[in-house]
Design a protein around this motif. Structure first.
Motif, short mmCIF file in Angstrom:
data_model
loop_
_atom_site.label_atom_id
_atom_site.label_comp_id
_atom_site.label_asym_id
_atom_site.label_seq_id
_atom_site.Cartn_x
_atom_site.Cartn_y
_atom_site.Cartn_z
N ASP A 299 42.54 40.56 23.11
CA ASP A 299 41.75 39.77 22.17
C ASP A 299 40.29 40.17 22.37
O ASP A 299 39.90 40.55 23.48
CB ASP A 299 41.93 38.28 22.45
N GLN A 300 39.50 40.08 21.30
CA GLN A 300 38.10 40.52 21.41
C GLN A 300 37.33 39.77 22.51
O GLN A 300 36.48 40.35 23.16
CB GLN A 300 37.38 40.36 20.08
N THR A 301 37.67 38.49 22.70
CA THR A 301 36.89 37.70 23.67
C THR A 301 36.91 38.31 25.06
O THR A 301 35.88 38.39 25.73
CB THR A 301 37.43 36.25 23.77
N SER A 302 38.11 38.77 25.49
CA SER A 302 38.18 39.32 26.84
C SER A 302 37.40 40.63 26.93
O SER A 302 36.71 40.89 27.92
CB SER A 302 39.62 39.50 27.29
N ILE A 303 37.48 41.44 25.87
CA ILE A 303 36.76 42.73 25.89
C ILE A 303 35.25 42.50 25.87
O ILE A 303 34.50 43.07 26.67
CB ILE A 303 37.20 43.61 24.70
N PHE A 304 34.82 41.63 24.97
CA PHE A 304 33.38 41.37 24.86
C PHE A 304 32.85 40.73 26.15
O PHE A 304 31.76 41.05 26.61
CB PHE A 304 33.08 40.44 23.68
N ASP B 246 29.47 41.08 30.87
CA ASP B 246 29.29 40.96 32.32
C ASP B 246 28.78 42.26 32.92
O ASP B 246 27.96 42.26 33.83
CB ASP B 246 30.60 40.57 33.01
N LEU B 247 29.30 43.35 32.40
CA LEU B 247 28.91 44.67 32.93
C LEU B 247 27.44 44.95 32.63
O LEU B 247 26.67 45.31 33.52
CB LEU B 247 29.80 45.75 32.30
N VAL B 248 27.06 44.76 31.38
CA VAL B 248 25.69 45.10 30.98
C VAL B 248 24.67 44.15 31.62
O VAL B 248 23.55 44.56 31.93
CB VAL B 248 25.58 45.09 29.43
N TYR B 249 25.07 42.94 31.88
CA TYR B 249 24.13 41.97 32.47
C TYR B 249 24.07 42.07 34.01
O TYR B 249 23.35 41.30 34.63
CB TYR B 249 24.47 40.53 32.04
#
Lengths: 506, 474
Positions: free
Chosen positions: A283-288, A293-296
């Motif tokens: 689902d998009q929520t898990s990917i986003f 988390d990675l970018v932050y």
């Protein structure tokens, strides 16, 4: 000034975006465009959705942008072009207007105080066009030339070549300040700080290396984007000339699953339609959420933040059938097989991977045996060829990776000689970790690309490989490596699995 | 052999720099150059911290050692030895192999002294204040000694001073404090353990004092130390303090760490014995100003309760510094290496000292040290009351008939509480404690600790014999 193909595609996207409000059912539109700067064709409505999401999350969540093209050499006025983009939703450009070059004069010294320059431009545009811009995107002429060069050759590139060129372009644009956005978005900050850590290691080389490690695969990712089902087909087949294949399609004829029970039905239909070798559903929520988390993550990576990030990754990995689904179903989840293995005193339940204990154990081992400050030399060998080993020094300070230094390795030196030599040149080396590509390949093959085939024997195989000094070695023989070497593969699993896997089945 | 300080005044350099190596070079230059300390054809001994096969900062910064070796060579030193007695649980050969130190030091022109190999490096008998010590001849015969002390937090002395670094110039068995109860003196109340320890440290220090003392707090280990625990953190202070007089260097180090040096028992003892310079008026600071260099660092907590391992309640009675030191390490070890285990154990009480409070729960009571064991023999938690099962069939019949009067309640029976782990010793040994914990909980209940133990066994197994007679190093 800008490549024609890029311009035509960009205007096409803007045109679609501007008409979106007047189209009765935009989801049914079959308008296809290219993702800017890439050869990837995509449904215009899907691109509109993705741009809106990513731009507001990672770049700027406010409206209206001014693009400035600046000369690298002019002193009196550096402005070569000004383009005002009007956006209703952040990142989704609906109209673009070219402003006269002399609308604003920018001198070299203005770039040293970018905040004042931004305020000056913002006020001027507000006065003249009654539009408040939220950011400026500055691209230097040299950057523009690099973009044009990429766009000119897009058609002739294979997907693999394109990715290499694209990563090089990003590295040059951001690393050499040929492109920047003000206010500085989290995404460019993230890329910039990573480039600093990577030092002279090129991102395209990392990609090349990973691509080489990946086995042949044919995976289809099915993602539910806000009630749009999108399939991402990714293939790597050695027999094919273009090593990598990537396609993105919106499955218009299939409706997105509305609830948990619906997902299996949809997966079945997609399997029938696309007949993929392996299908993964997200689902998009898990990917986003994981991307965010990675970018932050703060760079240099702080231990506690990194621990939390790894915890999330492991939690995602263990959440098979809840956060993600896969067909064919991995054999290791079969209850009967797990029961039979348990009879030998080994509990393997990937659904109970201890997402909190694993990062703790790993970081404790690194901290204790390599130290809170350390230089660790990573050697990647290739036993099958006579290629030189790849050497990277990981410089760690207070448990944070602060720099990666690539070094040239003389294969004739023993690990002891190498350690002495590197210690003299770069500071005391706490340890050398030597991997062979075959081990990394086996690891990726089992746990990433062919996860559906993972079985108990795969784990035993990996632990046997780790014990083989031709494939894995730590020098000097620190306690964890001595322990690893002296235990049998099964003995090793018996000691480590109770830490890696939570004991309660519920 | 005992030296009285003949230094009238001394210079202490406080150096702030971008790298520890630069700071050393700058500091020695400011103190008058390496030739002031090392003469041509000198035999030099570099006393470093060498504790366990762990990473920095458990041991000294080897890049700092390297720069000093280069300087000594530059000054024409004939022979450069480097070393220390490690933690009692490991021999130097194993430690050197695990960190590859012998080859490294050889390549940069120094010899790692395997001080525990008495065939190669014999010991000499020394008597100080009626105390017998065995001291390595190689150190006694060295013309110059340089002490490179990695400063970090320390549970007993707040921070690891160079005076403490000197202590590991004698074998571990001479560092052990024997419990000697003096007539009319309360061992616990007076903390005789700490007094004896301080006296011993000063005795050893006075056998052969270093000529150059470096307190390296460039990367200061704070929170928990001097080993690496989950609360340990590096504070990059960019500072190095060096000088000729160890007491003066330590005194300035304490000031920089925002501590009152005259509250330090070690400084007070040196003052009483007239060893070194502890008069601030006689210390000339060069380099950075003292006031501008004061740091705020996180020391270890005063109380064991502050360590706070998960699901563990700590009940303390009166205890000496010996038990405190060992309990501090054991509790930090639990917190670091038993994260998963403690989550599943759920309840655990840790009782330490003489007459500790009653544990909150009768399950998993750990009695740490002889004082806790002996003073709780008659406590309530030592026994549990269980209800003896009555006649099950009669009970079932009564239940069916709903005859409440007939339901037998079973007799109450008192039994010894078996959920108690007694960790003997004064103070108990950490390795013994770890092994006892694994035995008590069983390997399957404490997989984290079992793994830690297996890793430790890779270097412990070779010196099983020595662990019994020695006590754990500071």
């Amino acid at each position: 000034m800008i490549n024609n193909a890029f311009k035509t595609n960009w205007l096409d996207i803007i045109n679609f975006n501007s008409k979106l409000n007047i189209i009765e059912d935009p989801k049914t539109s079959e308008h296809i465009v290219r993702i800017p700067l890439t050869p990837i064709k995509i449904d215009a409505y899907l691109l509109n959705y993705l741009l809106g999401y990513f731009y507001s999350e990672f770049i700027n969540d406010q409206q209206n942008i001014l693009d400035l093209i600046l000369s690298d050499f002019d002193i009196e006025n550096k402005v070569l072009g000004l383009y005002l983009s009007k956006t209703q939703r952040p990142g989704v450009v609906e109209s673009i207007k070219s402003l006269p070059k002399d609308f604003i004069i920018i001198k070299e010294k203005d770039l040293h105080d970018i905040l004042s320059l931004f305020k000056k431009i913002q006020t001027k545009i507000l006065e003249k066009y009654r539009l408040k811009i939220s950011s400026i995107r500055v691209i230097k002429r040299r950057g523009m030339d690099l973009i044009n060069r990429l766009c000119e050759n897009l058609e002739s590139f294979s997907f693999y070549e394109f990715l290499q060129q694209f990563l090089d372009l990003i590295e040059k644009l951001i690393g050499q300040d040929l492109f920047f956005i003000y206010p500085e978005p989290i995404l460019t900050k993230f890329i910039k700080s990573n480039l600093k850590i990577l030092n002279e290691v090129k991102i395209s080389k990392i990609f090349e290396f990973l691509e080489e490690l990946a086995p042949d695969f044919d995976n289809t990712l099915l993602i539910n984007f806000n009630e749009m089902l999108v399939s991402l087909q990714m293939k790597k087949l050695k027999s094919q000339k273009s090593k990598l294949v990537f396609n993105i399609d919106r499955l218009e004829e299939l409706t997105a699953p509305s609830d948990e029970n619906d997902i299996d039905k949809v997966i079945k239909k997609v399997n029938q339609k696309l007949k993929p070798k392996k299908l993964l559903f997200f689902d998009q929520t898990s990917i986003f959420s994981i991307l965010k988390d990675l970018v932050y993550l703060s760079i240099p990576l702080k231990k506690e933040e990194l621990k939390l990030f790894i915890q999330k990754i492991i939690f995602g990995y263990r959440s098979f059938n809840s956060i993600w689904k896969m067909t064919p179903k991995p054999k290791i989840y079969n209850t009967l097989i797990r029961f039979l293995i348990r009879l030998f005193g080994i509990n393997i339940n990937f659904r109970k991977l201890s997402h909190w204990a694993i990062p703790n154990l790993i970081f404790n081992l690194i901290d204790t045996y390599f130290g809170l400050n350390s230089n660790v030399l990573l050697l990647i060998s290739d036993n099958k060829t006579s290629n030189k080993d790849v050497g990277l020094i990981f410089r760690i300070e207070n448990s944070s990776l602060i720099k990666i230094i690539p070094i040239s390795i003389n294969n004739k030196l023993s690990l002891m000689e190498l350690k002495i030599k590197i210690s003299k040149d770069y500071g005391f080396v706490s340890g050398i970790i030597k991997f062979d590509k075959d081990l990394l390949k086996a690891f990726l093959n089992i746990f990433v690309f062919n996860y559906h085939k993972v079985k108990f024997s795969s784990l035993v195989r990996i632990s046997k490989m780790i014990k083989d000094p031709n494939l894995f070695q730590i020098y000097p023989e620190l306690p964890p490596y001595r322990f690893l070497r002296t235990k049998s593969s099964i003995g090793l699993l018996k000691i480590l699995l109770p830490i890696f896997i939570d004991k309660h089945e519920f | 052999m005992m030296h009285q300080s003949n230094l009238e005044n001394t210079e202490i350099a406080i150096i702030k720099s971008d790298s520890p190596q630069e700071a050393i070079l700058e500091g020695i230059r400011k103190l008058g150059g390496i030739s002031k300390f090392i003469s041509r054809d000198d035999q030099v001994f570099l006393k470093i911290n060498l504790r366990l096969p762990h990473g920095f900062p458990v041991n000294s910064n080897f890049d700092v050692a390297k720069i000093l070796i280069e300087l000594c060579k530059e000054a024409g030193a004939k022979k450069i030895y480097i070393g220390s007695f490690p933690n009692k649980v490991i021999d130097l050969k194993t430690l050197s192999d695990m960190l590859d130190l012998n080859n490294y030091f050889e390549s940069i022109g120094a010899e790692l002294t395997f001080l525990d190999d008495q065939d190669k490096f014999p010991l000499d008998n020394i008597t100080i204040n009626n105390n017998q010590f065995k001291f390595p001849k190689v150190i006694l015969n060295s013309d110059k000694i340089i002490s490179i002390n990695q400063v970090s937090v320390h549970p007993l002395f707040k921070c690891n001073l160079s005076l403490i670094n000197s202590y590991s110039m004698v074998p571990n068995r001479y560092q052990t404090i024997q419990k000697i109860v003096r007539a009319g003196k309360d061992y616990l109340l007076l903390d005789q353990y700490k007094k004896d320890l301080i006296s011993n440290i000063m005795d050893v220090f006075s056998i052969k004092k270093p000529n150059l003392v470096i307190n390296d707090l460039f990367y200061f280990l704070e929170g928990a130390g001097p080993y690496i625990y989950s609360d340990s953190e590096i504070n990059k202070t960019n500072l190095i303090i060096l000088g000729e007089d160890a007491v003066a260097v330590d005194l300035i180090t304490l000031r920089i760490l925002n501590l009152d040096p005259f509250k330090s028992e070690l400084i007070n003892e040196s003052q009483e014995r007239g060893i070194g310079i502890s008069d601030l008026n006689k210390i000339k600071i060069i380099g950075e100003s003292l006031d501008n260099s004061v740091l705020n660092v996180k020391f270890c907590g005063y109380k064991l309760e502050e360590i706070n391992p998960q699901n563990t309640t700590i009940k303390s009675g009166k205890f000496c510094a010996g038990c405190y030191n060992q309990a501090y390490h054991l509790l930090n070890l639990m917190k670091t290496h038993m994260t998963k285990d403690l989550k599943y154990i759920r309840k655990q009480s840790f009782l330490i000292g003489d007459k500790p409070q009653e544990p909150e729960y009768p399950e998993n009571v750990i009695l740490f040290g002889d004082c806790a064991i002996n003073s709780t023999k008659e406590r309530d938690f030592r026994r549990i009351i269980i209800q003896k099962q009555g006649n099950i069939i009669a009970e079932a019949k009564s239940k069916l008939k709903r005859d409440k009067k007939q339901i037998s309640k079973g007799k109450l029976k008192e039994k010894p509480n078996k959920q108690i782990l007694e960790l003997f010793g004064c103070p108990p040994d950490i390795i013994y404690c770890v092994k006892s914990l694994i035995k008590y909980y069983s390997k399957s209940e404490v997989p984290n600790l079992n793994f830690y133990n297996q890793l430790s066994d890779t270097f412990l197994t070779q010196n099983k014999n020595t662990t019994k007679e020695d006590d754990l190093l500071l």
